[in-house]
Design a protein around this motif. Sequence first.
Motif, PDB file in Angstrom:
ATOM      1  N   HIS A 126       5.473  -6.687  10.101  1.00 16.21           N
ATOM      2  CA  HIS A 126       4.526  -5.942   9.272  1.00 16.21           C
ATOM      3  C   HIS A 126       4.110  -6.789   8.068  1.00 16.21           C
ATOM      4  N   GLU A 165       5.835   4.600   1.537  1.00 15.43           N
ATOM      5  CA  GLU A 165       6.464   5.891   1.816  1.00 15.43           C
ATOM      6  C   GLU A 165       7.207   5.927   3.150  1.00 15.43           C
ATOM      7  N   GLN A 166       7.104   4.873   3.949  1.00 18.97           N
ATOM      8  CA  GLN A 166       7.762   4.873   5.253  1.00 18.97           C
ATOM      9  C   GLN A 166       9.277   4.714   5.105  1.00 18.97           C
ATOM     10  N   ASP A 185       0.839  -1.201   0.000  1.00 19.96           N
ATOM     11  CA  ASP A 185       0.000   0.000   0.000  1.00 19.96           C
ATOM     12  C   ASP A 185       0.879   1.258   0.000  1.00 19.96           C
ATOM     13  N   SER A 186       0.297   2.362  -0.393  1.00 17.53           N
ATOM     14  CA  SER A 186       1.056   3.598  -0.570  1.00 17.53           C
ATOM     15  C   SER A 186       1.618   4.117   0.753  1.00 17.53           C
ATOM     16  N   TYR A 187       0.865   3.920   1.847  1.00 15.23           N
ATOM     17  CA  TYR A 187       1.331   4.418   3.141  1.00 15.23           C
ATOM     18  C   TYR A 187       2.629   3.715   3.536  1.00 15.23           C
ATOM     19  N   THR A 188       2.637   2.385   3.452  1.00 13.25           N
ATOM     20  CA  THR A 188       3.827   1.621   3.832  1.00 13.25           C
ATOM     21  C   THR A 188       4.988   1.931   2.894  1.00 13.25           C
TER      22      THR A 188
END
Length: 260
Positions: free
Chosen positions: A239, A231-232, A226-229
């Motif tokens: 995870h 960008e981390q 997913d995009s959130y992960t």
Amino acid sequence: MSLRFIIGRAGSGKTEYCFEEILQQEHAILLVPEQYSLQANKELIQKTKGKAILQAEVFYFKKLAYRVFQKKGIGKTIPLSDVSKSMILRKILNQKKNDLLYFKNSLEQQGFIEQLGTTISELFQYQVDMEQLKAYQKSGNLSQKIKDKLSDLCIIMEGYQQFLQKEYISGDELLDLLAERLQTMEQWKNIKIWIDAFYGFTPQEYKIIKQLLRLAKTVTITLSIDSYTFEQSDVPMYHGFYEPFMTAKKIKEIAKEQNC
């Protein structure tokens, strides 16, 4: 040369998006896992009503190697088939059986040679050489059984590599040779490459990707994340997207080295 990622959870349409982009190209390469290559080729031909034969080529890593060898040559070496590899391993085991500690009672077990061949392949794929095996063997926190197993693997690998030095190349070394040949290629300056349906890559495959990033106009890689992960800066090992996150991180590092 540039790197792009297409990200999204499984089933979100990443492959479909790649196909739509490939349709707009005059010549493109689609690189997929070997087990998916026939299906990907079939789907691409159906979607383009047969035009994909002229617009795109579908490869898996070893097939790409043979394609490059057609242009750049493979030297005087003779590639070994899986059957030949099994025969060589059996010969080495028979010659060294009195020196073996862990495997000596497994030599006649059904499927043992095939499993050993798989282990040898994994050692090549993950760039584990003789020196590393010997170093692991000397580690003080291993059980005696593990040390015996590593000792046997050293004996077998030494015999296998001695055989290969004559005039042969193992199928497990093809990707290393491909990376070497790609270093001297300059013909793909205007080509676009899509790498789809991989969850992760071996060290050998990362070496190929590094050269493709250097050569191609663009390299597009799909990842199920997913995009959130994505960008981390870091995620914990537990995870759910840890492996594709680490894959993306490694590819970004390689791209940075190539100034992509």
